[in-house]
Design a protein around this motif. Structure first.
Motif, PDB file in Angstrom:
ATOM      1  N   SER A  51      47.984   3.139  37.178  1.00  0.00           N
ATOM      2  CA  SER A  51      47.471   2.351  38.296  1.00  0.00           C
ATOM      3  C   SER A  51      46.365   3.095  39.041  1.00  0.00           C
ATOM      4  CB  SER A  51      48.606   2.003  39.261  1.00  0.00           C
ATOM      5  OG  SER A  51      49.577   1.191  38.633  1.00  0.00           O
ATOM      6  N   ARG A  52      46.561   4.389  39.267  1.00  0.00           N
ATOM      7  CA  ARG A  52      45.545   5.181  39.969  1.00  0.00           C
ATOM      8  C   ARG A  52      44.252   5.266  39.154  1.00  0.00           C
ATOM      9  NH1 ARG A  52      47.462  10.875  41.756  1.00  0.00           N
ATOM     10  NH2 ARG A  52      45.510  10.724  42.926  1.00  0.00           N
ATOM     11  N   GLN A  55      42.364   1.927  39.235  1.00  0.00           N
ATOM     12  CA  GLN A  55      41.689   1.709  40.508  1.00  0.00           C
ATOM     13  C   GLN A  55      40.395   2.524  40.613  1.00  0.00           C
ATOM     14  OE1 GLN A  55      44.620   2.616  43.489  1.00  0.00           O
ATOM     15  NE2 GLN A  55      45.964   0.932  42.874  1.00  0.00           N
ATOM     16  N   LYS A 297      47.539  -4.786  40.751  1.00  0.00           N
ATOM     17  CA  LYS A 297      46.674  -4.992  41.915  1.00  0.00           C
ATOM     18  C   LYS A 297      47.516  -5.369  43.120  1.00  0.00           C
ATOM     19  CE  LYS A 297      42.757  -6.481  39.080  1.00  0.00           C
ATOM     20  NZ  LYS A 297      41.791  -7.567  38.786  1.00  0.00           N
TER      21      LYS A 297
END
Length: 336
Positions: A51-52, A55, A297
């Motif tokens: 996820s990091r 992003q 998200k």
């Protein structure tokens, strides 16, 4: 896990990785404009890291994450020390992912089961023929074989995941494949029932026309086990789940009885099929929510939470209606 980014952003990638709990890492510059960083890390550490990285680097054309399962490494690695400097939000996310594969791995494992391919059609035809043969021969072993090869569990678990992530495209594909499989099996079994002489008193038929409370409990427990088998990556456990909460035998039983015109007793097999489908989806959604599976998200989390709650409510209402239907149709409503 391999991460590929533009070479001029490798320092950003290294800063993200610094302090993470991984076992080993190595890097490589690929050509003039790509940089690859490879990590060996525990499965539960992957989701928040993915996820990091998404992003930070999703705006670059060369960005890619590739995940490989590791069977073994020699020498046996030590468990990485947990990083105590992570923020509260990161700690919460990490705890939610303990004991399961990442959301992205789970999605890719299930998305294949929602494709209406010739392989799916052939498996449905083959499993229906095997199940029909087992029922007519009163052979439990043959019926178990049909349960294992029937490709109906995957689309139903995929539907639960789609609800949890509010992924309506995945849900549409899962429903399409499920209905296609049911229609294929129903057509073949009804046709068989019209041609052959079906005995409703046959033990394999009689056992599937009297659903009871025990079947509901079994289906709910098996639905939880099925969801856990997918999220933990324990594929071998799926065989037991397929047998425990089989969708195909009651579907074939209904088709055979409908083909002979035995509509009244065929209703019991249809109710058993509905019980299994509802319980698989209800327990699947609840299990995914408890395990903290949610969209990558943040802005989609509210939509996913609403979809999950609505799904749990709808499946629960349908299950209650089925229980009432069992009671008033005078079908055996004993616990076992």
């Amino acid at each position: 896990m391999q991460t590929i980014v533009p070479v001029d952003r490798k320092h950003q990638l290294q800063s993200i990785i610094r302090g993470e709990s991984f076992i080993e890492s190595w890097d490589q510059t690929m050509g003039k404009n790509r940089y690859k960083l490879s990590l060996i890390l525990p499965v539960q550490e992957s989701e928040h890291l993915i996820s990091r990285l998404e992003q930070r680097f999703s705006d670059t054309a060369t960005f890619r994450i590739i995940i490989y399962p590791v069977e073994a490494t020699i020498p046996i690695p030590n468990e990485p020390e947990a990083n105590t400097n992570r923020g509260t939000a990161m700690e919460k996310q990490e705890k939610e992912g303990k004991g399961r594969i990442s959301r992205d791995e789970l999605y890719n494992d299930l998305v294949d089961s929602t494709r209406l391919s010739w392989v799916f059609v052939v498996l449905m035809i083959a499993s229906t023929i095997v199940s029909t043969t087992g029922i007519l021969r009163n052979s439990e072993a043959i019926i178990i074989g049909s349960m294992v090869i029937a490709p109906l569990l995957g689309p139903n678990v995929a539907l639960s995941l789609a609800t949890t992530l509010a992924d309506f495209n995945l849900a549409k594909n899962a429903l399409r494949v499920t209905f296609a499989g049911i229609l294929i099996s129903l057509f073949l079994s009804v046709l068989t029932g019209m041609i052959l002489n079906i005995d409703p008193a046959s033990p394999q038929i009689a056992s599937r026309i009297q659903p009871n409370m025990g079947d509901i409990g079994l289906s709910l427990a098996s639905g939880v086990a099925g969801a856990l088998a997918f999220t933990t990556g324990v594929a071998s456990a799926l065989v037991g789940v397929m047998v425990a909460v089989a969708l195909l035998p009651p579907l074939v039983t209904f088709g055979l009885l409908a083909g002979t015109g035995e509509w009244e007793i065929a209703t019991g097999a249809l109710l058993l099929l509905f019980i299994n489908i509802i319980c698989i989806n209800l327990s699947g959604v609840v299990t995914f929510v408890i395990q903290g599976i949610k969209p990558s998200k943040g802005e989609e989390e509210n939509k996913a939470r609403s979809a999950s709650l609505a799904s749990i409510l709808i499946w629960s209402i349908l299950l209650i209606l089925l229980m009432v239907s069992l009671y008033y149709s005078h079908i055996n409503f004993d616990f076992l």
